[in-house]
Design a protein around this motif. Sequence first.
Motif, short mmCIF file in Angstrom:
data_model
loop_
_atom_site.label_atom_id
_atom_site.label_comp_id
_atom_site.label_asym_id
_atom_site.label_seq_id
_atom_site.Cartn_x
_atom_site.Cartn_y
_atom_site.Cartn_z
N ALA A 92 -16.67 -13.74 21.27
CA ALA A 92 -15.68 -13.87 20.20
C ALA A 92 -15.73 -12.63 19.32
N GLU A 93 -14.59 -12.01 19.14
CA GLU A 93 -14.55 -10.74 18.41
C GLU A 93 -14.83 -10.96 16.93
N PRO A 94 -15.71 -10.14 16.35
CA PRO A 94 -15.99 -10.26 14.91
C PRO A 94 -14.73 -9.97 14.09
N ALA A 95 -14.79 -10.36 12.82
CA ALA A 95 -13.65 -10.15 11.94
C ALA A 95 -13.39 -8.66 11.75
N GLU A 96 -12.12 -8.32 11.63
CA GLU A 96 -11.71 -6.93 11.43
C GLU A 96 -11.16 -6.77 10.02
N LEU A 97 -11.40 -5.61 9.42
CA LEU A 97 -10.88 -5.33 8.09
C LEU A 97 -9.36 -5.21 8.16
N ALA A 98 -8.67 -6.08 7.44
CA ALA A 98 -7.21 -6.03 7.41
C ALA A 98 -6.77 -5.11 6.28
N GLY A 99 -6.00 -4.10 6.60
CA GLY A 99 -5.55 -3.16 5.59
C GLY A 99 -6.05 -1.76 5.85
N THR A 100 -5.55 -0.84 5.07
CA THR A 100 -5.90 0.56 5.24
C THR A 100 -7.15 0.90 4.42
N GLU A 101 -7.69 2.07 4.70
CA GLU A 101 -8.85 2.53 3.93
C GLU A 101 -8.49 2.71 2.46
N ALA A 102 -7.28 3.23 2.20
CA ALA A 102 -6.87 3.45 0.81
C ALA A 102 -6.80 2.13 0.04
N GLU A 103 -6.34 1.07 0.70
CA GLU A 103 -6.25 -0.23 0.03
C GLU A 103 -7.63 -0.79 -0.30
N TRP A 104 -8.55 -0.69 0.63
CA TRP A 104 -9.91 -1.16 0.36
C TRP A 104 -10.60 -0.29 -0.67
N LEU A 105 -10.34 1.00 -0.63
CA LEU A 105 -10.93 1.90 -1.61
C LEU A 105 -10.45 1.56 -3.01
N GLU A 106 -9.18 1.22 -3.14
CA GLU A 106 -8.63 0.84 -4.44
C GLU A 106 -9.25 -0.46 -4.93
N ARG A 107 -9.46 -1.43 -4.03
CA ARG A 107 -10.08 -2.69 -4.43
C ARG A 107 -11.50 -2.48 -4.93
N ILE A 108 -12.25 -1.65 -4.24
CA ILE A 108 -13.67 -1.47 -4.57
C ILE A 108 -13.84 -0.66 -5.85
N THR A 109 -13.14 0.46 -5.95
CA THR A 109 -13.31 1.32 -7.12
C THR A 109 -12.58 0.77 -8.34
N GLY A 110 -11.56 -0.07 -8.12
CA GLY A 110 -10.81 -0.61 -9.25
C GLY A 110 -11.53 -1.71 -10.00
N ASP A 111 -12.55 -2.27 -9.40
CA ASP A 111 -13.31 -3.35 -10.05
C ASP A 111 -14.78 -3.16 -9.71
N ASN A 112 -15.37 -2.14 -10.34
CA ASN A 112 -16.76 -1.79 -10.04
C ASN A 112 -17.54 -1.68 -11.35
N HIS A 113 -18.66 -2.37 -11.42
CA HIS A 113 -19.43 -2.42 -12.66
C HIS A 113 -20.06 -1.07 -12.99
N GLU A 114 -20.47 -0.32 -11.98
CA GLU A 114 -21.08 0.99 -12.24
C GLU A 114 -20.07 1.93 -12.88
N ILE A 115 -18.86 1.93 -12.36
CA ILE A 115 -17.81 2.79 -12.94
C ILE A 115 -17.45 2.32 -14.34
N GLU A 116 -17.34 1.01 -14.53
CA GLU A 116 -17.00 0.48 -15.86
C GLU A 116 -18.06 0.83 -16.89
N LEU A 117 -19.34 0.76 -16.51
CA LEU A 117 -20.41 1.10 -17.43
C LEU A 117 -20.35 2.57 -17.80
N ALA A 118 -20.15 3.44 -16.81
CA ALA A 118 -20.08 4.88 -17.08
C ALA A 118 -18.91 5.20 -18.00
N ARG A 119 -17.78 4.54 -17.79
CA ARG A 119 -16.62 4.78 -18.66
C ARG A 119 -16.88 4.29 -20.08
N ALA A 120 -17.54 3.13 -20.20
CA ALA A 120 -17.85 2.61 -21.54
C ALA A 120 -18.79 3.54 -22.29
N LEU A 121 -19.79 4.08 -21.59
CA LEU A 121 -20.71 5.02 -22.23
C LEU A 121 -19.98 6.30 -22.64
#
Length: 207
Positions: free
Chosen positions: A14-43
Amino acid sequence: EFPALALTRPDLRAEPAELAGTEAEWLERITGDNHEIELARALHDEAQLRAERSARDRLADPTVGLRYSDNLDGDRRVIGLSFTLPLGGAGRTADNAIARSDARRAEAESRRAQERVAAQARAAIADARHSLDGWRDQLAAFRQQQAAANAVARGYDAGEFEISVLLAARRAALEAEQQLLDARIAAGQSHARVLLDAHQIWKPEHE
């Protein structure tokens, strides 16, 4: 301890799950809601506010005061007006220079955090896709080993091969099956890592 948990053998084909969507879309999801980035911006925002406050402290901040007093008999009253104008000196200039330096350093760290998280996200996305490709390659190799082992088994039954040949073929097939299972685990882990970084699996309760 968990009698309701079904113990089922995983289907290695049985084939494992595949990432649906492009790299740009996943990159936007990850960087758009990231605690490390939010902390650095707050500082950075905090350091920028301190620099702005320090710059304003270099300017004169005059104070006007009104004073009144009298004696016990009430025949003597004094009314006074005071005006204070502190002058910014070398100390305030130095404080402002330090504050501006801290703000620039915080801004650079904010950019580095953004770039670091983005690089890690790209690596995780690429690993998920490569792991899936690796599982597919391993599945093809497993099928070939299985077919070869079945062919040797038929030949052994017909008296064409020694038992050592049969055992070697079966061992190769078992090793291919183990490698296929390892590839499936790796594909599942890398896929889950991307989902976790994108807060698709878990997110804090306040969000």
